[in-house]
Scaffold this motif. Structure first.
Motif, mmCIF file in Angstrom:
data_model
loop_
_atom_site.group_PDB
_atom_site.id
_atom_site.type_symbol
_atom_site.label_atom_id
_atom_site.label_comp_id
_atom_site.label_asym_id
_atom_site.label_seq_id
_atom_site.Cartn_x
_atom_site.Cartn_y
_atom_site.Cartn_z
ATOM 1 N N ALA A 147 4.867 15.199 -27.167
ATOM 2 C CA ALA A 147 5.005 14.224 -28.252
ATOM 3 C C ALA A 147 6.452 13.765 -28.360
ATOM 4 C CB ALA A 147 4.541 14.836 -29.572
ATOM 5 N N ALA A 148 7.404 14.708 -28.196
ATOM 6 C CA ALA A 148 8.817 14.347 -28.277
ATOM 7 C C ALA A 148 9.203 13.401 -27.143
ATOM 8 C CB ALA A 148 9.684 15.608 -28.226
ATOM 9 N N ILE A 149 8.766 13.725 -25.922
ATOM 10 C CA ILE A 149 9.106 12.886 -24.767
ATOM 11 C C ILE A 149 8.547 11.480 -24.957
ATOM 12 C CG2 ILE A 149 8.696 12.530 -22.300
ATOM 13 C CD1 ILE A 149 8.723 15.546 -21.961
ATOM 14 N N PHE A 150 7.268 11.419 -25.319
ATOM 15 C CA PHE A 150 6.614 10.104 -25.433
ATOM 16 C C PHE A 150 7.227 9.267 -26.552
ATOM 17 C CE2 PHE A 150 2.353 11.839 -23.575
ATOM 18 C CZ PHE A 150 2.941 11.847 -22.324
ATOM 19 N N THR A 151 7.400 9.895 -27.725
ATOM 20 C CA THR A 151 7.939 9.087 -28.830
ATOM 21 C C THR A 151 9.375 8.661 -28.548
ATOM 22 O OG1 THR A 151 8.512 11.142 -29.960
ATOM 23 C CG2 THR A 151 6.500 10.050 -30.669
ATOM 24 N N GLY A 152 10.182 9.592 -28.022
ATOM 25 C CA GLY A 152 11.581 9.245 -27.732
ATOM 26 C C GLY A 152 11.655 8.099 -26.743
ATOM 27 N N ALA A 153 10.879 8.217 -25.657
ATOM 28 C CA ALA A 153 10.899 7.169 -24.640
ATOM 29 C C ALA A 153 10.392 5.855 -25.211
ATOM 30 C CB ALA A 153 10.042 7.601 -23.441
ATOM 31 N N ALA A 154 9.340 5.916 -26.019
ATOM 32 C CA ALA A 154 8.745 4.685 -26.559
ATOM 33 C C ALA A 154 9.712 3.999 -27.523
ATOM 34 C CB ALA A 154 7.427 5.008 -27.270
ATOM 35 N N PHE A 155 10.288 4.749 -28.457
ATOM 36 C CA PHE A 155 11.246 4.143 -29.393
ATOM 37 C C PHE A 155 12.413 3.508 -28.641
ATOM 38 C CE2 PHE A 155 9.667 7.019 -32.922
ATOM 39 C CZ PHE A 155 9.304 5.987 -33.758
ATOM 40 N N SER A 156 12.931 4.258 -27.675
ATOM 41 C CA SER A 156 14.133 3.812 -26.993
ATOM 42 C C SER A 156 13.868 2.591 -26.108
ATOM 43 C CB SER A 156 14.679 4.975 -26.162
ATOM 44 O OG SER A 156 15.916 4.650 -25.615
ATOM 45 N N LEU A 157 12.729 2.619 -25.418
ATOM 46 C CA LEU A 157 12.385 1.466 -24.582
ATOM 47 C C LEU A 157 12.159 0.233 -25.454
ATOM 48 C CD1 LEU A 157 11.681 0.315 -21.816
ATOM 49 C CD2 LEU A 157 9.362 1.184 -22.071
ATOM 50 N N ALA A 158 11.471 0.416 -26.579
ATOM 51 C CA ALA A 158 11.253 -0.703 -27.497
ATOM 52 C C ALA A 158 12.596 -1.242 -27.997
ATOM 53 C CB ALA A 158 10.389 -0.257 -28.676
ATOM 54 N N GLY A 159 13.508 -0.310 -28.306
ATOM 55 C CA GLY A 159 14.828 -0.733 -28.769
ATOM 56 C C GLY A 159 15.543 -1.555 -27.725
ATOM 57 N N CYS A 160 15.537 -1.081 -26.493
ATOM 58 C CA CYS A 160 16.240 -1.787 -25.420
ATOM 59 C C CYS A 160 15.642 -3.173 -25.204
ATOM 60 C CB CYS A 160 16.182 -0.969 -24.136
ATOM 61 S SG CYS A 160 17.187 -1.637 -22.814
ATOM 62 N N LEU A 161 14.302 -3.247 -25.240
ATOM 63 C CA LEU A 161 13.638 -4.527 -25.043
ATOM 64 C C LEU A 161 14.021 -5.517 -26.143
ATOM 65 C CD1 LEU A 161 9.993 -3.590 -24.053
ATOM 66 C CD2 LEU A 161 11.550 -5.058 -22.770
ATOM 67 N N MET A 162 13.960 -5.047 -27.378
ATOM 68 C CA MET A 162 14.211 -5.969 -28.476
ATOM 69 C C MET A 162 15.682 -6.394 -28.521
ATOM 70 S SD MET A 162 12.793 -5.840 -32.310
ATOM 71 C CE MET A 162 11.173 -6.399 -31.829
ATOM 72 N N GLN A 163 16.575 -5.448 -28.232
ATOM 73 C CA GLN A 163 17.994 -5.806 -28.167
ATOM 74 C C GLN A 163 18.228 -6.872 -27.099
ATOM 75 O OE1 GLN A 163 19.441 -1.884 -27.342
ATOM 76 N NE2 GLN A 163 20.168 -1.560 -29.432
ATOM 77 N N THR A 164 17.528 -6.720 -25.987
ATOM 78 C CA THR A 164 17.706 -7.667 -24.902
ATOM 79 C C THR A 164 17.173 -9.046 -25.284
ATOM 80 O OG1 THR A 164 17.419 -5.840 -23.368
ATOM 81 C CG2 THR A 164 17.239 -8.044 -22.464
ATOM 82 N N MET A 165 15.999 -9.076 -25.911
ATOM 83 C CA MET A 165 15.407 -10.355 -26.309
ATOM 84 C C MET A 165 16.273 -11.065 -27.330
ATOM 85 S SD MET A 165 12.918 -10.888 -24.608
ATOM 86 C CE MET A 165 13.157 -9.710 -23.301
ATOM 87 N N ALA A 166 16.755 -10.309 -28.324
ATOM 88 C CA ALA A 166 17.518 -10.919 -29.408
ATOM 89 C C ALA A 166 18.978 -11.099 -29.011
ATOM 90 C CB ALA A 166 17.427 -10.068 -30.658
ATOM 91 N N ARG A 167 19.354 -10.578 -27.864
ATOM 92 C CA ARG A 167 20.731 -10.587 -27.391
ATOM 93 C C ARG A 167 21.670 -10.033 -28.469
ATOM 94 N NH1 ARG A 167 22.129 -15.812 -26.483
ATOM 95 N NH2 ARG A 167 20.763 -16.294 -24.769
ATOM 96 N N ASN A 168 21.223 -8.971 -29.105
ATOM 97 C CA ASN A 168 22.000 -8.392 -30.191
ATOM 98 C C ASN A 168 21.634 -6.924 -30.296
ATOM 99 O OD1 ASN A 168 22.899 -7.588 -32.818
ATOM 100 N ND2 ASN A 168 22.973 -9.751 -33.349
ATOM 101 N N ARG A 169 22.632 -6.061 -30.267
ATOM 102 C CA ARG A 169 22.250 -4.655 -30.219
ATOM 103 C C ARG A 169 21.923 -4.074 -31.584
ATOM 104 N NH1 ARG A 169 27.564 -2.084 -27.493
ATOM 105 N NH2 ARG A 169 29.002 -2.211 -29.209
ATOM 106 N N LEU A 170 21.996 -4.905 -32.611
ATOM 107 C CA LEU A 170 21.481 -4.477 -33.909
ATOM 108 C C LEU A 170 19.971 -4.617 -33.980
ATOM 109 C CD1 LEU A 170 23.744 -5.899 -36.711
ATOM 110 C CD2 LEU A 170 23.170 -3.528 -36.254
ATOM 111 N N ALA A 171 19.434 -5.438 -33.124
ATOM 112 C CA ALA A 171 18.021 -5.775 -33.228
ATOM 113 C C ALA A 171 17.146 -4.699 -32.623
ATOM 114 C CB ALA A 171 17.754 -7.115 -32.538
ATOM 115 N N THR A 172 16.999 -3.585 -33.317
ATOM 116 C CA THR A 172 16.036 -2.587 -32.860
ATOM 117 C C THR A 172 14.861 -2.600 -33.828
ATOM 118 O OG1 THR A 172 16.976 -0.803 -34.151
ATOM 119 C CG2 THR A 172 17.857 -1.132 -31.950
#
Lengths: 277, 361
Positions: B95-120
């Motif tokens: 559960a820790a591996i999956f949630t950590g990876a999922a949150f972090s990947l989602a964060g990276c994706l959204m930061q990239t789309m918004a071109r802003n590292r606040l956008a998680t």
């Protein structure tokens, strides 16, 4: 008068086979129309300069022609087909755009930037091939950047950076290239450097269009001028035909005299004075 | 097998990969370009992850030696260790591996789309909305109505609202973020309101949802998250070359033949799926979405978009935070959401301050 004027005459007669053009094009920003019912086409194999005062819709036309800005009505035709009906990658193999806004990924080198120009030629299972390598080497050579290819983009001078962006478009290997103010914010030496690169590309058979602010440069480095005001084309043709005192007054509200450049014959503006137009 | 390059005409030179890359030929017309640095980075992260996993499985009120843990994982070891590792610790670790990876990947994706590292997802309110929906199902309609599914619905609702309120500016720029912050605040308030209206026992049962904890996970949801995460990672690999264009301006992206609207919609769907499913398992541990990609970017020396590395660093951060929370005040257990906030927050500030010159993403 000279070889140049003869060349200009020929170009305006021969070229009616435009690969890129628009018919009854209307482009809007929100509700405001920037361009209405515009017909425009780019003469093949030539350099076209789009000139006009700030806010006349020059960049909007360029964005419209490059499918970045979708038309409210009318159609942009690339090789006779509606540009919005073609797959975007397919368009990107024929038409490259160099916008003014040059945001780039962090920590990118010149070569990496140019590699992005190969994106339309690559796919999931064809990520790198001989033609990619050749196109990049060619672009580096054409833009005279071979010695700088591993330098970071943000460490370059303005002129070198602009050449790198143009090199990216060259690597895209498109017959058509649109440039939005490629020389703004460059000093004189770098401006000429970029314009000469553009002329070279034209000599190799590319069709180019650029938005330019500087009228003498537009005359000197283009074969065809499109003069715009308030979203409409006032006149177009070879620089010699088009560039008149009346046009300068009409476009910019500036009174001036025109003399031919003693070396090239292209018009030079002198004795300029602001008047109410 | 004969090397394909031999069959090229003589006048052509042999194709060589660009600097720092390795070319994989899968036949004459199929080539993959692989960035060496990314491979090395991700292999190291995997090794670290494996070490952290073995450590986590061994640590707790009943310590087990790493040797014994590895033996158990390969099907040996004594019955007691097998029970503790397989039945008690492994599900929580997954559960820790999956949630950590999922949150972090989602964060990276959204930061990239918004071109802003606040956008998680956490900052723009997706976590909070998912939480509010989950809590409403716990306190209002009884646990049987699947708070996990509600979390996913909440994530989708928040994103749709933020997207709609941001209007024409799409996922770019501050409008999207500001709209999201507002939605997150409302969702947070709704959660508090709901909790204040119910008996203390019901509020207690909803508590894990509000702080982020791996102790109250739903085994079914962990499986669903695992499948969702796997799918999203594969999708990211397929779309990597398009995501790589995102730091450019919209005009350049379009000019290079990518369909920016499609890419954004796909990325948003991936973000909603990952965040919704992760919140459904662990509650809002949104800080991982800020810290994970940040560490990945440092490791990647701020080059490229480290999607896979973000997933790995996120998993690592989550495992370590949970391990810390379980052991440091044992037998009292600190919820992982609180640990990531207490430890991750200052670390994040340190990274941001240290790298002020790199502000574009």
């Amino acid at each position: 008068m000279t070889a140049t004027s003869l060349q200009f005459k020929q170009t305006s007669e021969i070229n009616n086979l435009a690969r890129l053009g628009a018919e009854r094009l209307t482009l809007k920003h929100g509700k405001a129309s920037i361009i209405e019912n515009l017909d425009v086409s780019l003469p093949e194999g030539k350099v076209t300069a789009i000139v006009g005062p700030n806010g006349c819709g020059k960049s909007t036309v360029l964005n419209g022609l490059s499918r970045v800005h979708s038309p409210s009505s009318g159609v942009v035709l690339l090789d006779g087909k509606d540009i919005h009906s073609l797959p975007s990658k397919e368009v990107a193999r024929r038409l490259a755009l160099l916008p003014q806004d040059t945001l780039a990924p962090d920590g990118i080198t010149i070569e990496e930037l140019i590699r992005f120009g190969r994106h339309p030629h690559q796919s999931l299972l064809k990520q790198w091939a001989m033609d990619d390598q050749q196109a990049i080497n060619y672009a580096l050579n054409a833009a005279d950047l071979e010695g700088l290819k591993d330098r970071l983009l943000d460490t370059l001078s303005g002129g070198q950076r602009q050449r790198a962006w143009i090199a990216m478009s060259i690597a895209q290997e498109t017959p058509l290239l649109l440039l939005d103010e490629p020389t703004s914010a460059l000093d004189l030496g770098h401006q000429i450097e970029v314009f000469e690169l553009i002329r070279n590309l034209s000599r190799q058979g590319k069709t180019l269009a650029m938005v330019v602010h500087d009228l003498p440069s537009a005359c000197r480095y283009s074969d065809h001028i499109i003069a715009m005001k308030k979203g409409e084309i006032i006149t177009q043709g070879s620089p010699k035909e088009v560039m008149t005192k009346e046009l300068v007054r009409e476009l910019y509200g500036v009174e001036c005299d025109l003399i031919p450049d003693p070396m090239t014959g292209s018009p030079i503006l002198i004795n300029m004075k602001r008047v109410r137009s | 097998m004969i090397n394909q390059s031999l069959s090229l005409p003589n006048n052509e030179e042999i194709t060589t990969a660009p600097n720092g890359h390795r070319l994989l030929s899968l036949g004459r017309h199929m080539t993959l370009l692989i960035e060496k640095q990314a491979i090395i980075r991700n292999v190291w992260l995997l090794i670290l992850l494996a070490i952290a996993c073995v450590a986590t499985l061994g640590m707790g009120s009943m310590p087990i030696s790493p040797k014994e843990v590895i033996a158990v994982l390969f099907g040996h070891g004594n019955v007691m260790s097998q029970f503790i590792v397989h039945d008690l610790r492994l599900p929580r670790l997954l559960a820790a591996i999956f949630t950590g990876a999922a949150f972090s990947l989602a964060g990276c994706l959204m930061q990239t789309m918004a071109r802003n590292r606040l956008a998680t997802p956490g900052i723009i309110g997706i976590d909070n909305a998912a939480m509010a929906f989950a809590v409403s199902s716990v306190v209002g309609m009884g646990v049987s109505l699947a708070p996990s599914a509600m979390a996913l619905a909440g994530a989708a609702t928040a994103t749709a609202l933020a997207f709609g309120l941001a209007g024409g500016s799409g996922t770019r720029g501050y409008r999207f973020i500001v709209a999201g912050i507002g939605i997150g605040a409302i969702a947070g308030a709704v959660t508090q309101l709901l909790l204040s209206q119910v008996s203390i026992d019901v509020a207690n049962s909803a508590y894990p949802w509000t702080v982020g904890s791996l102790s109250a996970r739903d085994p079914m949801m962990v499986k669903v998250l695992g499948i969702g995460l796997g799918t999203c990672l594969v999708a990211c690999l397929f779309l990597a070359s398009q995501f790589a264009l995102m730091p450019f301006s919209d005009q350049v992206i379009t000019g290079l033949g990518a369909n920016i609207k499609h890419i954004r919609i796909i990325a948003l769907v991936l973000c909603i799926t990952l965040t919704g499913l992760a919140v459904a398992v662990a509650g809002p541990v949104g800080l991982v979405a800020l810290v994970g990609p940040e560490i990945a970017r440092v490791l990647a020396r701020y080059r490229g978009i480290p999607l896979i590395s973000s997933a790995l660093t996120g998993a690592l951060v989550m495992i370590l935070a949970d391990l810390f929370g379980r052991t440091v005040l044992s037998p009292i257990e600190l919820p992982v959401g609180i640990v990531t906030a207490v430890i991750g927050g200052p670390y994040l500030i340190w990274i941001l301050v240290r790298r002020t010159s790199r502000t574009s993403l």
